[in-house]
Scaffold this motif. Structure first.
Motif, PDB file in Angstrom:
ATOM      1  N   ALA A   1      -8.781 -24.624 -25.057  1.00  0.00           N
ATOM      2  CA  ALA A   1      -8.148 -24.462 -26.366  1.00  0.00           C
ATOM      3  C   ALA A   1      -7.207 -25.651 -26.534  1.00  0.00           C
ATOM      4  O   ALA A   1      -6.371 -25.909 -25.662  1.00  0.00           O
ATOM      5  N   VAL A   2      -7.359 -26.373 -27.650  1.00  0.00           N
ATOM      6  CA  VAL A   2      -6.658 -27.635 -27.841  1.00  0.00           C
ATOM      7  C   VAL A   2      -6.027 -27.678 -29.235  1.00  0.00           C
ATOM      8  O   VAL A   2      -6.728 -27.488 -30.240  1.00  0.00           O
ATOM      9  N   ALA A   3      -4.723 -27.937 -29.284  1.00  0.00           N
ATOM     10  CA  ALA A   3      -4.039 -28.100 -30.567  1.00  0.00           C
ATOM     11  C   ALA A   3      -4.417 -29.442 -31.188  1.00  0.00           C
ATOM     12  O   ALA A   3      -4.979 -30.316 -30.518  1.00  0.00           O
ATOM     13  N   GLU A   4      -4.067 -29.636 -32.451  1.00  0.00           N
ATOM     14  CA  GLU A   4      -4.416 -30.871 -33.164  1.00  0.00           C
ATOM     15  C   GLU A   4      -3.871 -32.123 -32.488  1.00  0.00           C
ATOM     16  O   GLU A   4      -4.474 -33.188 -32.579  1.00  0.00           O
ATOM     17  N   ASN A   5      -2.743 -31.992 -31.783  1.00  0.00           N
ATOM     18  CA  ASN A   5      -2.144 -33.147 -31.109  1.00  0.00           C
ATOM     19  C   ASN A   5      -2.555 -33.240 -29.637  1.00  0.00           C
ATOM     20  O   ASN A   5      -1.956 -33.990 -28.873  1.00  0.00           O
ATOM     21  N   GLY A   6      -3.586 -32.499 -29.245  1.00  0.00           N
ATOM     22  CA  GLY A   6      -4.104 -32.583 -27.886  1.00  0.00           C
ATOM     23  C   GLY A   6      -3.404 -31.702 -26.881  1.00  0.00           C
ATOM     24  O   GLY A   6      -3.801 -31.643 -25.714  1.00  0.00           O
ATOM     25  N   VAL A   7      -2.367 -31.000 -27.282  1.00  0.00           N
ATOM     26  CA  VAL A   7      -1.619 -30.135 -26.370  1.00  0.00           C
ATOM     27  C   VAL A   7      -2.483 -28.943 -25.955  1.00  0.00           C
ATOM     28  O   VAL A   7      -3.166 -28.336 -26.783  1.00  0.00           O
ATOM     29  N   ILE A   8      -2.430 -28.631 -24.662  1.00  0.00           N
ATOM     30  CA  ILE A   8      -3.105 -27.430 -24.154  1.00  0.00           C
ATOM     31  C   ILE A   8      -2.129 -26.484 -23.459  1.00  0.00           C
ATOM     32  O   ILE A   8      -2.487 -25.351 -23.154  1.00  0.00           O
ATOM     33  N   GLY A   9      -0.910 -26.944 -23.193  1.00  0.00           N
ATOM     34  CA  GLY A   9       0.034 -26.075 -22.516  1.00  0.00           C
ATOM     35  C   GLY A   9       1.463 -26.567 -22.539  1.00  0.00           C
ATOM     36  O   GLY A   9       1.737 -27.733 -22.835  1.00  0.00           O
ATOM     37  N   ARG A  10       2.370 -25.631 -22.228  1.00  0.00           N
ATOM     38  CA  ARG A  10       3.784 -25.947 -22.063  1.00  0.00           C
ATOM     39  C   ARG A  10       4.350 -24.977 -21.032  1.00  0.00           C
ATOM     40  O   ARG A  10       4.235 -23.764 -21.182  1.00  0.00           O
ATOM     41  N   ASP A  11       4.913 -25.531 -19.978  1.00  0.00           N
ATOM     42  CA  ASP A  11       5.508 -24.719 -18.905  1.00  0.00           C
ATOM     43  C   ASP A  11       4.527 -23.689 -18.354  1.00  0.00           C
ATOM     44  O   ASP A  11       4.891 -22.549 -18.078  1.00  0.00           O
ATOM     45  N   GLY A  12       3.258 -24.081 -18.227  1.00  0.00           N
ATOM     46  CA  GLY A  12       2.251 -23.207 -17.642  1.00  0.00           C
ATOM     47  C   GLY A  12       1.707 -22.134 -18.575  1.00  0.00           C
ATOM     48  O   GLY A  12       0.950 -21.265 -18.146  1.00  0.00           O
ATOM     49  N   GLU A  13       2.072 -22.182 -19.834  1.00  0.00           N
ATOM     50  CA  GLU A  13       1.617 -21.201 -20.822  1.00  0.00           C
ATOM     51  C   GLU A  13       1.016 -21.933 -22.014  1.00  0.00           C
ATOM     52  O   GLU A  13       1.221 -23.124 -22.196  1.00  0.00           O
ATOM     53  N   ILE A  14       0.304 -21.189 -22.880  1.00  0.00           N
ATOM     54  CA  ILE A  14      -0.135 -21.796 -24.130  1.00  0.00           C
ATOM     55  C   ILE A  14       1.056 -21.783 -25.090  1.00  0.00           C
ATOM     56  O   ILE A  14       1.817 -20.822 -25.116  1.00  0.00           O
ATOM     57  N   PRO A  15       1.252 -22.857 -25.858  1.00  0.00           N
ATOM     58  CA  PRO A  15       2.444 -22.947 -26.701  1.00  0.00           C
ATOM     59  C   PRO A  15       2.317 -22.303 -28.084  1.00  0.00           C
ATOM     60  O   PRO A  15       3.274 -22.277 -28.836  1.00  0.00           O
ATOM     61  N   TRP A  16       1.139 -21.794 -28.434  1.00  0.00           N
ATOM     62  CA  TRP A  16       0.962 -21.152 -29.733  1.00  0.00           C
ATOM     63  C   TRP A  16       0.885 -19.644 -29.533  1.00  0.00           C
ATOM     64  O   TRP A  16       0.619 -19.163 -28.422  1.00  0.00           O
ATOM     65  N   PRO A  17       1.106 -18.882 -30.618  1.00  0.00           N
ATOM     66  CA  PRO A  17       0.993 -17.423 -30.503  1.00  0.00           C
ATOM     67  C   PRO A  17      -0.412 -17.023 -30.050  1.00  0.00           C
ATOM     68  O   PRO A  17      -1.389 -17.711 -30.353  1.00  0.00           O
ATOM     69  N   SER A  18      -0.506 -15.930 -29.348  1.00  0.00           N
ATOM     70  CA  SER A  18      -1.781 -15.435 -28.838  1.00  0.00           C
ATOM     71  C   SER A  18      -2.805 -15.279 -29.963  1.00  0.00           C
ATOM     72  O   SER A  18      -2.475 -14.836 -31.058  1.00  0.00           O
ATOM     73  N   ILE A  19      -4.037 -15.673 -29.649  1.00  0.00           N
ATOM     74  CA  ILE A  19      -5.152 -15.534 -30.596  1.00  0.00           C
ATOM     75  C   ILE A  19      -6.204 -14.659 -29.915  1.00  0.00           C
ATOM     76  O   ILE A  19      -7.055 -15.157 -29.171  1.00  0.00           O
ATOM     77  N   PRO A  20      -6.152 -13.340 -30.144  1.00  0.00           N
ATOM     78  CA  PRO A  20      -7.067 -12.423 -29.445  1.00  0.00           C
ATOM     79  C   PRO A  20      -8.543 -12.773 -29.581  1.00  0.00           C
ATOM     80  O   PRO A  20      -9.295 -12.663 -28.615  1.00  0.00           O
ATOM     81  N   ALA A  21      -8.988 -13.209 -30.754  1.00  0.00           N
ATOM     82  CA  ALA A  21     -10.415 -13.540 -30.935  1.00  0.00           C
ATOM     83  C   ALA A  21     -10.818 -14.713 -30.045  1.00  0.00           C
ATOM     84  O   ALA A  21     -11.936 -14.747 -29.523  1.00  0.00           O
ATOM     85  N   ASP A  22      -9.916 -15.676 -29.859  1.00  0.00           N
ATOM     86  CA  ASP A  22     -10.225 -16.820 -28.993  1.00  0.00           C
ATOM     87  C   ASP A  22     -10.265 -16.374 -27.534  1.00  0.00           C
ATOM     88  O   ASP A  22     -11.171 -16.754 -26.795  1.00  0.00           O
ATOM     89  N   LYS A  23      -9.296 -15.586 -27.124  1.00  0.00           N
ATOM     90  CA  LYS A  23      -9.303 -15.074 -25.745  1.00  0.00           C
ATOM     91  C   LYS A  23     -10.586 -14.297 -25.453  1.00  0.00           C
ATOM     92  O   LYS A  23     -11.172 -14.433 -24.382  1.00  0.00           O
ATOM     93  N   GLN A  24     -11.026 -13.480 -26.414  1.00  0.00           N
ATOM     94  CA  GLN A  24     -12.219 -12.660 -26.213  1.00  0.00           C
ATOM     95  C   GLN A  24     -13.476 -13.511 -26.093  1.00  0.00           C
ATOM     96  O   GLN A  24     -14.287 -13.301 -25.190  1.00  0.00           O
TER      97      GLN A  24
END
Length: 160
Positions: A8-31
């Motif tokens: 999962a990749v944000a528009e600026n290439g970010v995939i994480g921050r401090d070992g977590e995803i930096p955006w709110p949870s997206i249940p459909a993506d997790k599933q």
């Protein structure tokens, strides 16, 4: 043997921050992510493996680590590099594996990846972990599926 990156990749290439995803949870993506990798071996780094110990993905975890040679999880296999990871996947009788992170693993495996399944997260996020840069001319976008909170893209490496 096919290697497939899933991230999962944000528009600026970010995939994480401090070992977590930096955006709110997206249940459909997790599933869709969990469903995709459920019946396959996954390749991941030790830190990512440790962060998932409560709910390990895939049928087997191929853990790339410089230091640890054994894990207290029956489905986990220690490897020291790409060739070792591929050999381990093949020894398990699989013709493919999903590369699921972290950033160093994505970067290390990028030259060997055949396919990428990328959840494109709208927006830019502050982070300390980024998906590796890749040359889009070496890849073909073969599928793009919009969801309410993300877009799923499938890229296939051009054969040279």
């Amino acid at each position: 043997m096919e290697l497939i990156t899933v991230a999962a990749v944000a528009e600026n290439g970010v995939i994480g921050r401090d070992g977590e995803i930096p955006w709110p949870s997206i249940p459909a993506d997790k599933q869709q992510y969990r469903d995709r990798i459920a019946d396959s071996p996954v390749i991941l780094g030790r830190v990512t493996f440790d962060s998932m110990r409560d709910d390990l993905p895939g049928t087997a975890q191929i853990v790339l680590s410089r230091s640890e040679s054994a894990f207290d999880v029956e489905s986990a296999h220690h490897v020291s590099g790409i060739d070792d990871a591929i050999a381990t996947v093949e020894s398990l009788g699989s013709d493919h594996a999903y590369v699921i992170g972290g950033a160093g693993i994505y970067d290390l495996f990028q030259p060997a990846i055949d396919r990428m399944i990328l959840s494109r997260i709208p927006g830019e996020y502050d982070g300390d972990t980024y998906f590796p840069d890749w040359e889009t001319n070496d890849w073909t976008l073969v599928d793009r599926t919009p969801y309410d909170e993300f877009t799923l893209e499938e890229w296939v490496r051009e054969q040279s």
